[in-house]
Design a protein around this motif. Structure first.
Motif, PDB file in Angstrom:
ATOM      1  N   THR A 128      62.284  53.791 105.634  1.00  0.00           N
ATOM      2  CA  THR A 128      61.345  54.607 104.855  1.00  0.00           C
ATOM      3  C   THR A 128      61.926  55.953 104.459  1.00  0.00           C
ATOM      4  OG1 THR A 128      60.358  55.643 106.804  1.00  0.00           O
ATOM      5  CG2 THR A 128      59.371  53.563 106.041  1.00  0.00           C
ATOM      6  N   HIS A 129      62.993  56.373 105.111  1.00  0.00           N
ATOM      7  CA  HIS A 129      63.607  57.683 104.897  1.00  0.00           C
ATOM      8  C   HIS A 129      62.706  58.820 105.388  1.00  0.00           C
ATOM      9  CE1 HIS A 129      66.716  56.345 101.660  1.00  0.00           C
ATOM     10  NE2 HIS A 129      66.308  55.299 102.351  1.00  0.00           N
ATOM     11  N   ILE A 130      61.721  58.491 106.194  1.00  0.00           N
ATOM     12  CA  ILE A 130      60.777  59.479 106.723  1.00  0.00           C
ATOM     13  C   ILE A 130      60.953  59.552 108.235  1.00  0.00           C
ATOM     14  CG2 ILE A 130      58.349  60.125 106.948  1.00  0.00           C
ATOM     15  CD1 ILE A 130      57.853  58.339 104.418  1.00  0.00           C
ATOM     16  N   ALA A 131      61.512  60.656 108.705  1.00  0.00           N
ATOM     17  CA  ALA A 131      61.714  60.829 110.140  1.00  0.00           C
ATOM     18  C   ALA A 131      60.363  60.946 110.844  1.00  0.00           C
ATOM     19  CB  ALA A 131      62.551  62.076 110.406  1.00  0.00           C
ATOM     20  N   ASN A 148      61.758  56.841 114.000  1.00  0.00           N
ATOM     21  CA  ASN A 148      62.486  56.658 112.759  1.00  0.00           C
ATOM     22  C   ASN A 148      63.354  57.893 112.549  1.00  0.00           C
ATOM     23  OD1 ASN A 148      63.288  56.545 110.017  1.00  0.00           O
ATOM     24  ND2 ASN A 148      61.492  55.337 109.483  1.00  0.00           N
ATOM     25  N   GLY A 150      64.817  58.730 109.933  1.00  0.00           N
ATOM     26  CA  GLY A 150      64.814  59.138 108.532  1.00  0.00           C
ATOM     27  C   GLY A 150      66.157  58.849 107.887  1.00  0.00           C
ATOM     28  N   SER A 151      66.422  59.509 106.793  1.00  0.00           N
ATOM     29  CA  SER A 151      67.700  59.365 106.092  1.00  0.00           C
ATOM     30  C   SER A 151      68.327  60.742 105.953  1.00  0.00           C
ATOM     31  CB  SER A 151      67.478  58.773 104.705  1.00  0.00           C
ATOM     32  OG  SER A 151      68.667  58.850 103.925  1.00  0.00           O
ATOM     33  N   PRO A 155      66.402  62.151 102.399  1.00  0.00           N
ATOM     34  CA  PRO A 155      65.153  62.243 103.149  1.00  0.00           C
ATOM     35  C   PRO A 155      63.955  62.284 102.195  1.00  0.00           C
ATOM     36  CG  PRO A 155      66.293  64.350 103.180  1.00  0.00           C
ATOM     37  CD  PRO A 155      67.193  63.372 102.493  1.00  0.00           C
ATOM     38  N   LYS A 156      62.832  61.754 102.670  1.00  0.00           N
ATOM     39  CA  LYS A 156      61.620  61.711 101.840  1.00  0.00           C
ATOM     40  C   LYS A 156      60.445  62.343 102.573  1.00  0.00           C
ATOM     41  CE  LYS A 156      63.190  57.735  99.219  1.00  0.00           C
ATOM     42  NZ  LYS A 156      62.968  56.358  98.803  1.00  0.00           N
ATOM     43  N   THR A 159      60.638  65.462 105.043  1.00  0.00           N
ATOM     44  CA  THR A 159      61.254  65.429 106.367  1.00  0.00           C
ATOM     45  C   THR A 159      62.675  65.956 106.259  1.00  0.00           C
ATOM     46  OG1 THR A 159      61.946  63.116 106.119  1.00  0.00           O
ATOM     47  CG2 THR A 159      59.820  63.515 107.200  1.00  0.00           C
TER      48      THR A 159
END
Length: 176
Positions: A128-131, A148, A150-151, A155-156, A159
């Motif tokens: 989801t790219h959401i930490a 999670n 995230g990325s 990031p999205k 986050t």
């Protein structure tokens, strides 16, 4: 054991290097990658430092220390250039009696908890790219901790880039 867990690098050489630096600085035993290692995917913007060849070179230096699962943007051709396995949908870790299920998140995640995951386990998933760090309850009443990282590269939902540190059976979300 000490693990650094990261996800969704998407071919960004700057963030791949930051992940490796976190791995080295924390004196971790293993680096666990939750997929989407090289390709950015058609739904994401191109990462700022999109250099998959550099990511390949950097990660392959640590191939004997990396555990990985397949993300929805990972393909068999990626496995041809990476010197560590990336094609599994999930893997189990048991550390100090704690059970961790590591997966990318597109097949198994907080809304699709697998039947084989025992209550009380930790579900590690990216995608989801959401930490985040939360407790979820499956429809059958089983309760899990969902982490999670995230990325770091894309990031999205406001986050910040982060990773997960697992040590002595406990896990925490850490910002870069």
């Amino acid at each position: 054991m000490r693990y650094i867990v990261a996800s969704d690098i998407h071919g960004d050489s700057y963030w791949a290097e930051r992940v490796i630096n976190a791995f080295v600085e924390n004196k971790a035993d293993r680096l666990l990658l939750l997929g989407d290692i090289l390709y950015h995917g058609p739904r994401n913007d191109l990462p700022s430092h999109y250099e998959p060849q550099k990511v390949i070179e950097l990660l392959n230096q640590y191939s004997d220390k990396i555990l990985a699962v397949r993300g929805n943007c990972d393909a068999e051709v990626d496995q041809m250039v990476l010197k560590f396995p990336i094609m599994a949908d999930y893997l189990y870790l048991v550390d100090e009696g704690s059970v961790f299920l590591a997966t990318h998140g597109h097949k198994y995640g907080p809304d699709t908890v697998p039947d084989f995951l025992p209550s009380g386990a930790v579900l590690l998933a990216g995608h989801t790219h959401i930490a985040g760090d939360t407790v979820i309850t499956a429809s059958d009443g089983r309760s899990f901790r969902y982490l999670n990282p995230g990325s770091p590269s894309i990031p999205k939902m406001d986050t910040l880039p982060s990773y997960i540190l697992i040590e002595n059976g406990s896990a925490k979300l850490v910002q870069f």
